[in-house]
Structures are given as structure tokens and as C-alpha cells.
Design a protein around this motif. Structure first.
Motif, short mmCIF file in Angstrom:
data_model
loop_
_atom_site.label_atom_id
_atom_site.label_comp_id
_atom_site.label_asym_id
_atom_site.label_seq_id
_atom_site.Cartn_x
_atom_site.Cartn_y
_atom_site.Cartn_z
N GLY A 29 35.78 39.16 42.42
CA GLY A 29 35.15 39.40 41.47
C GLY A 29 34.69 40.59 40.86
O GLY A 29 34.68 41.57 39.28
N GLU A 30 34.56 41.98 41.78
CA GLU A 30 34.68 43.14 41.79
C GLU A 30 35.98 44.23 40.82
O GLU A 30 35.68 44.82 40.16
CB GLU A 30 34.28 44.53 42.83
N ALA A 33 36.19 42.59 37.53
CA ALA A 33 35.11 43.73 36.83
C ALA A 33 35.53 44.70 35.83
O ALA A 33 35.17 45.02 35.16
CB ALA A 33 33.57 43.70 37.58
N ALA A 38 34.47 39.03 33.52
CA ALA A 38 33.16 38.90 34.45
C ALA A 38 33.58 36.91 35.36
O ALA A 38 33.18 35.75 33.72
CB ALA A 38 32.31 39.02 33.04
N PRO A 39 33.90 36.73 36.43
CA PRO A 39 34.44 35.26 36.11
C PRO A 39 32.86 34.60 36.73
O PRO A 39 31.80 35.70 36.85
CB PRO A 39 35.15 35.39 37.87
N VAL A 41 30.84 32.68 39.34
CA VAL A 41 31.09 32.56 40.64
C VAL A 41 30.16 31.01 40.59
O VAL A 41 29.24 31.61 40.44
CB VAL A 41 31.08 33.98 41.22
#
Ligand code: Z5A
Length: 218
Positions: A29-30, A33, A38-39, A41
């Protein structure tokens, strides 16, 4: 039921308890980003209001009120059906990246290989619950039942909530691990099998490399 052609990218993480799925999903995720992405989650069981209610039922009722194996299978399937229609498919149709902590392979591994319920029946039920929606890429983090138990013990020193499935006997967890290995063997195009014994940073590097390939095919 047919669904529109998906446009986003669907990534699932699988493996035994404490294999590091949560850790890797956070790292991915980071990194995404930093690319300006912006997944979405999400997790199973859960991901929707109904799914989170089902999660409490299936994980935390123990003893006399614990669910029986057949009900357990159907609860995971019900959570998934709700998840696919309400969250995963709409996000993919909208062109988003969906990162899911466990999906249909967990049912095959835990309820099929672990509990011994018919694999053919589980395949049909998974197809029904997902409307045939499969991840584009699945990372299975492989860990022995013994190491998974050790990591769980260390974690329980700081966080103790009784969990019915986690506290099943070691023989069950060995069958589940072997189930995941079989799933990897049978789905070489979709599944990437990674050792969960490597350092988190090195696992992440591999995962991120593969995800970038899916995002920017040469
Ligand atoms: N289940 C099912 O039976 N059928 C189904 O269809 C579905 C699920 C969908 C969900 O539990 C339960 O439901 C699960 C399967 C069943 N039960 N079991 N067992 P959950 O969602 O609460 O938990 P989980 O999915 O098993 O995940 P987890 O226990 O939270 O573990 P994790 O996310 O894979 O690992 P983590 O939280 O990232 O890390 C765990 C610990 O290991 C932590 O202390 C980390 O610091 C450490 N760690 C992480 N990576 C490493 C590496 N690389 N080296 C060393 N230590 C590490």
C-alpha cells in the motif's frame, strides 16, 4: 451471473496464519501510494458490513456455540458473495487496484484441504460466490505450521482474543499449508509462491516488482 469486464487490478494475499499478509499488504500500500495510486485494501472474511458481522460469528464463537464445519464453509462463502458484489467488482469496474487479504483460495485450503470437505463442491461454491471473479495475481506466503504457531504465540503475549480457527490443532494447520502448496502448483499462471521466512523487506521487493509488471506490462 455475468458481470462487466473488469478494468482494475485484483491482487490477493494468501497463506497460513502469521505468514505476514498484513505486513506485506501495508508495505505494498505504501509503495503504491508513492506511485500516486490508492489501492482499495480489504479482507476476508469481512470487507462489508455484513461480512464483518459474519467474521465475528465465524472466528469468535467457541465451545458449544461454535459453528459446525458445514456452516463455517457457508459463512465464508456468504461473506465473499457480499464482498464481491458490493465492493470488489464495483472497484475493479471503476479501474481501481483491489488488494484483498485472503479470498477463495483460503476456503480451498482451510475448508477443503484442512477440514476435508469435497474440493469439487468448494470449487463450485467459490465460483457461485465470486460470480467467477478470480484475482489477477495471488501471493501465497508459505510458512510451516510450526513457525506459524511460534509467531502466533509471540503475538498473543501482547494481544489475546480467543480465535477458534487459529487455536485448531497443529495437524489441521499442516494440512492447510499443504493445501496452499497444492493450489500454487495447480495455478502457476496466477499464483506466486514466496517464502514467508525471508525478511519482510526482501519479500516486499519481490512482490512490488511483480505488481509493477502487472501495472506496466512491457
Ligand atoms: N479462513 C478460512 O478458514 N476460510 C476462508 O475462506 C477465509 C478465512 C477467507 C481469518 O483470520 C481466519 O479465517 C484465518 C483463516 C480463516 N484463520 N486462521 N488461522 P484473520 O484474518 O484474523 O488472520 P489471518 O488471515 O490468519 O492473518 P494473521 O494471523 O493476522 O497473520 P498475517 O496477516 O499473515 O501476518 P502479520 O499480521 O503480518 O504478521 C504476523 C506476525 O508475524 C507479526 O508479529 C509480524 O511482525 C510477524 N512477521 C511478519 N512477517 C514476518 C517475516 N517476514 N519474518 C518474521 N516475522 C514476520
Amino acid at each position: 451471473m455475468p458481470r462487466p469486464q473488469k478494468r482494475g487490478l485484483f491482487i490477493s494475499f494468501e497463506g497460513p496464519e502469521c505468514a505476514g499478509k498484513t505486513t506485506q499488504i501495508a508495505m505494498l500500500g505504501e509503495s503504491l501510494a508513492k506511485m500516486g495510486l490508492a489501492p482499495v485494501v480489504t479482507r476476508e472474511p469481512g470487507g462489508t458490513v455484513i461480512g464483518e458481522e459474519l467474521r465475528k460469528i465465524v472466528k469468535h464463537h467457541v465451545g458449544e456455540s461454535a459453528v459446525v464445519d458445514e456452516a463455517e464453509l457457508l459463512i465464508f462463502a456468504a461473506s465473499r458473495a457480499q464482498h464481491v458484489k458490493k465492493l470488489i467488482a464495483p472497484a475493479l469496474d471503476n479501474g481501481q487496484i483491489v488488494v484483498c487479504d485472503r479470498y477463495a483460495d483460503s476456503t480451498t485450503a482451510y475448508q477443503g484441504y484442512g477440514r476435508g470437505i469435497s474440493l469439487d463442491f468448494i470449487l463450485a461454491l467459490n465460483r457461485f460466490a465470486t460470480c467467477g471473479l478470480e484475482p489477477d495475481i495471488t501471493f501465497i506466503l508459505d510458512l510451516s505450521a510450526e513457525e506459524s504457531y511460534e509467531r502466533g504465540q509471540r503475538r498473543q503475549e501482547t494481544l489475546f482474543v480467543e480465535d477458534r480457527i487459529e487455536s485448531a490443532e497443529i495437524g489441521f494447520h499442516r494440512k492447510v499449508r499443504n493445501g496452499f502448496l497444492k493450489i500454487a502448483e495447480e495455478n502457476p499462471g496466477r499464483v506466486q509462491l514466496l517464502s514467508a521466512m525471508d525478511a519482510p523487506e526482501s519479500i516486499h521487493e519481490n512482490i512490488f516488482k511483480m505488481v509493477k509488471k502487472c501495472l506496466l506490462p512491457s
